[in-house]
Design an enzyme around this catalytic site. Structure first.
Site, PDB file in Angstrom:
ATOM      1  N   SER A 140       0.813  -1.203   0.000  1.00  0.00           N
ATOM      2  CA  SER A 140       0.000   0.000   0.000  1.00  0.00           C
ATOM      3  C   SER A 140       0.854   1.263   0.000  1.00  0.00           C
ATOM      4  O   SER A 140       1.561   1.534  -0.955  1.00  0.00           O
ATOM      5  CB  SER A 140      -0.957  -0.034   1.192  1.00  0.00           C
ATOM      6  OG  SER A 140      -1.843   1.060   1.168  1.00  0.00           O
ATOM      7  N   ASP A 182      -6.322   1.870  -3.451  1.00  0.00           N
ATOM      8  CA  ASP A 182      -7.594   1.617  -2.774  1.00  0.00           C
ATOM      9  C   ASP A 182      -8.066   2.842  -1.998  1.00  0.00           C
ATOM     10  O   ASP A 182      -9.187   2.866  -1.496  1.00  0.00           O
ATOM     11  CB  ASP A 182      -7.515   0.386  -1.863  1.00  0.00           C
ATOM     12  CG  ASP A 182      -6.531   0.533  -0.716  1.00  0.00           C
ATOM     13  OD1 ASP A 182      -5.712   1.483  -0.732  1.00  0.00           O
ATOM     14  OD2 ASP A 182      -6.563  -0.307   0.205  1.00  0.00           O
ATOM     15  N   ASP A 194      -1.495   1.301  -3.854  1.00  0.00           N
ATOM     16  CA  ASP A 194      -2.322   0.234  -4.428  1.00  0.00           C
ATOM     17  C   ASP A 194      -3.692   0.744  -4.857  1.00  0.00           C
ATOM     18  O   ASP A 194      -4.562  -0.039  -5.230  1.00  0.00           O
ATOM     19  CB  ASP A 194      -2.459  -0.938  -3.458  1.00  0.00           C
ATOM     20  CG  ASP A 194      -3.130  -0.568  -2.147  1.00  0.00           C
ATOM     21  OD1 ASP A 194      -3.063   0.615  -1.754  1.00  0.00           O
ATOM     22  OD2 ASP A 194      -3.706  -1.457  -1.488  1.00  0.00           O
ATOM     23  N   ASP A 230      -3.177   6.336  -3.377  1.00  0.00           N
ATOM     24  CA  ASP A 230      -2.023   5.721  -2.730  1.00  0.00           C
ATOM     25  C   ASP A 230      -1.476   4.604  -3.607  1.00  0.00           C
ATOM     26  O   ASP A 230      -1.943   4.395  -4.735  1.00  0.00           O
ATOM     27  CB  ASP A 230      -2.365   5.243  -1.320  1.00  0.00           C
ATOM     28  CG  ASP A 230      -3.349   4.082  -1.296  1.00  0.00           C
ATOM     29  OD1 ASP A 230      -3.947   3.765  -2.337  1.00  0.00           O
ATOM     30  OD2 ASP A 230      -3.525   3.479  -0.208  1.00  0.00           O
TER      31      ASP A 230
END
Length: 453
Positions: A98, A242, A240, A238
């Site tokens: 992440s 999500d 990843d 961010d």
């Protein structure tokens, strides 16, 4: 077996590569995941970090070794992995760290239908399997096949939030060299949207800035570009993808709590009386706004596994967190930065007002932002702070750490981190002076504690 305390967190596995997390461990996690859930088929995706393709292949091989077939998605955002898990009805694994620095990687797991996996919903049992040998398996190994689900994911999102009648918008998007660089060109390809791309090249070394838009310093380039291009809106994802953060037309960040209220407005217009979930450190403006719009609000603990469970149990249509995570019932109660972005684009595009005016009435309080405090004994610190405030007439609850509400509009939450030896402090009040006094009072009570970098 290596020490797992440093790797197995509250909601996922995460550590530095290769000393804490390597392909051998990823293989074992894949095998343990399939064994524990009895899965015959799973889906696996990964982000753009240097180590991610190898870790994903190792995880898939571990799953194959226990008889499970693997649908390999390749480079995807975490919410695309959730889409695959929900749409195909299979468990999933996303290889990503992440927003963490380049040296890290991790494994996010979900059950079929994108249901969360945390300590109490499978991760604890998987850890036990990693600490001992798995039972022998002599069945037929599974196979791995690849499929690109990005077009189908895009179509699904647009089915949830059509952009058919929005005005023309110029939008600067900072992908941060993360997975939004792959998903945005497909999902936000629309006649009414002019996209100005920043850092769309997939690069797990993050050459431009860390992949954490919650840190205001990492929004500097986006803010400048919005002003330079006279854009209507700025989006920052961010690593990843999500999570999504928003910047208005003047380059000013929009608080995530205001985005929760804005999306709640759209949801309640479509589904009057709906239930909306918010976490314990989201602004008090959120439940106020929901009540004004005729909705029902439910407060929950911080963290995706908690908020997803509460959403499922309450039948909530939408949930939001202060950290830029936004959850949707029609997305299997999972979080999606891209779906949140579509909701905001739809709301903005259907009005003639700028983003700053659209959100002007939503930020009703002054917040400290999250302060990380290094303390020796967090339990003793919480008891001490609670005792002193309650003695002075404040009320307290323990939904998530310690929340203290004072007469008037001031409150604070002090809670232990799930991942680090820290207390996290959030303070909110009706004006800056009150917020500062309350913040400094709590800090003084904690003695030598100072915000940790």
């Amino acid at each position: 077996m290596r020490e797992l305390d440093a790797v197995v967190k509250a909601y996922d596995l995460r550590g530095t590569v290769p000393d804490q997390l390597d392909e051998a461990l990823a293989h074992q996690v894949g095998a343990a995941f399939v064994h524990h859930f009895g899965a015959r088929k799973i889906t696996v995706g990964h982000d753009m970090r240097v180590s991610s393709p190898g870790l994903a292949a190792a995880f898939a091989a571990g799953a194959n070794s226990r008889g499970a077939d693997v649908l390999a998605l390749g480079f995807v955002s975490t919410d695309l992995l959730y889409y695959a898990s929900g749409q195909r009805g299979v468990p999933g694994a996303m290889i990503t760290a992440s927003h963490n620095p380049p040296a890290y990687n991790g494994i996010k797991l979900c059950r079929a239908g994108a249901a969360p996996v945390g300590q109490d919903t499978g991760l604890g049992e998987i850890r036990k399997l990693l600490e001992r040998d798995l039972p022998p398996y002599d069945g037929t190994p599974g196979r791995t096949d690849s499929e690109d689900l990005l077009p189908a994911y895009s179509d699904y999102l647009h089915g949830l939030v059509p952009l058919g009648r929005i005005r023309r918008l110029k939008v600067v998007v900072d992908a941060g060299n993360g997975m939004a660089g792959r998903t945005v060109p497909v999902v936000l390809e629309h006649p009414a949207l002019e996209i100005v791309p920043l850092y769309f090249e997939l690069d797990g070394t993050f050459p431009h800035h860390p992949p954490n838009p919650m840190d205001a310093a990492n929004l500097a380039g986006l803010r400048a570009a919005v002003r330079e291009h006279a854009a209507d809106l700025g989006l920052a994802f961010d690593g990843d993808a999500d999570r999504c953060f928003f910047v208005d037309e003047s380059g000013e960040p929009v608080p995530p709590s205001s985005i929760v209220s804005l999306i709640a407005d759209q949801v309640l217009a479509d589904r009057p009386g709906a239930t909306i979930v918010y976490n314990a450190i989201t602004s008090r403006a959120v439940p106020e706004r929901i009540a004004e719009r005729g909705g029902r609000s439910v407060r929950t603990r911080v963290g995706h596994s908690f908020i997803k469970k509460v959403m499922a149990d309450s039948g909530a249509e939408f949930g939001g967190e202060h950290s830029g995570h936004y959850y949707f019932r029609r997305f299997w109660n999972a979080d999606s930065g891209m779906l949140a972005a579509l909701h905001v684009l739809a709301a903005l595009g259907r009005t003639d007002v700028p983003m700053s005016k659209l959100t002007a009435g939503l930020a009703r309080y002054v917040a400290s932002g999250e302060l990380n405090l290094a303390v020796g004994d967090s339990g003793a610190a919480l008891r001490m702070v609670e005792g002193r405030f309650v003695a002075d007439g404040a009320t307290a609850d323990h939904l998530d750490g310690l929340t203290v509400s004072l007469p008037g509009r001031a409150w604070f939450n002090l809670r232990p981190s799930n991942t680090e030896p820290l207390l996290r402090l959030n303070v909110e009040a009706g004006d800056t002076a009150t917020m500062v006094r309350l913040r400094d009072r709590v800090l003084a009570m904690l003695g030598q504690a100072r915000p940790a970098r």
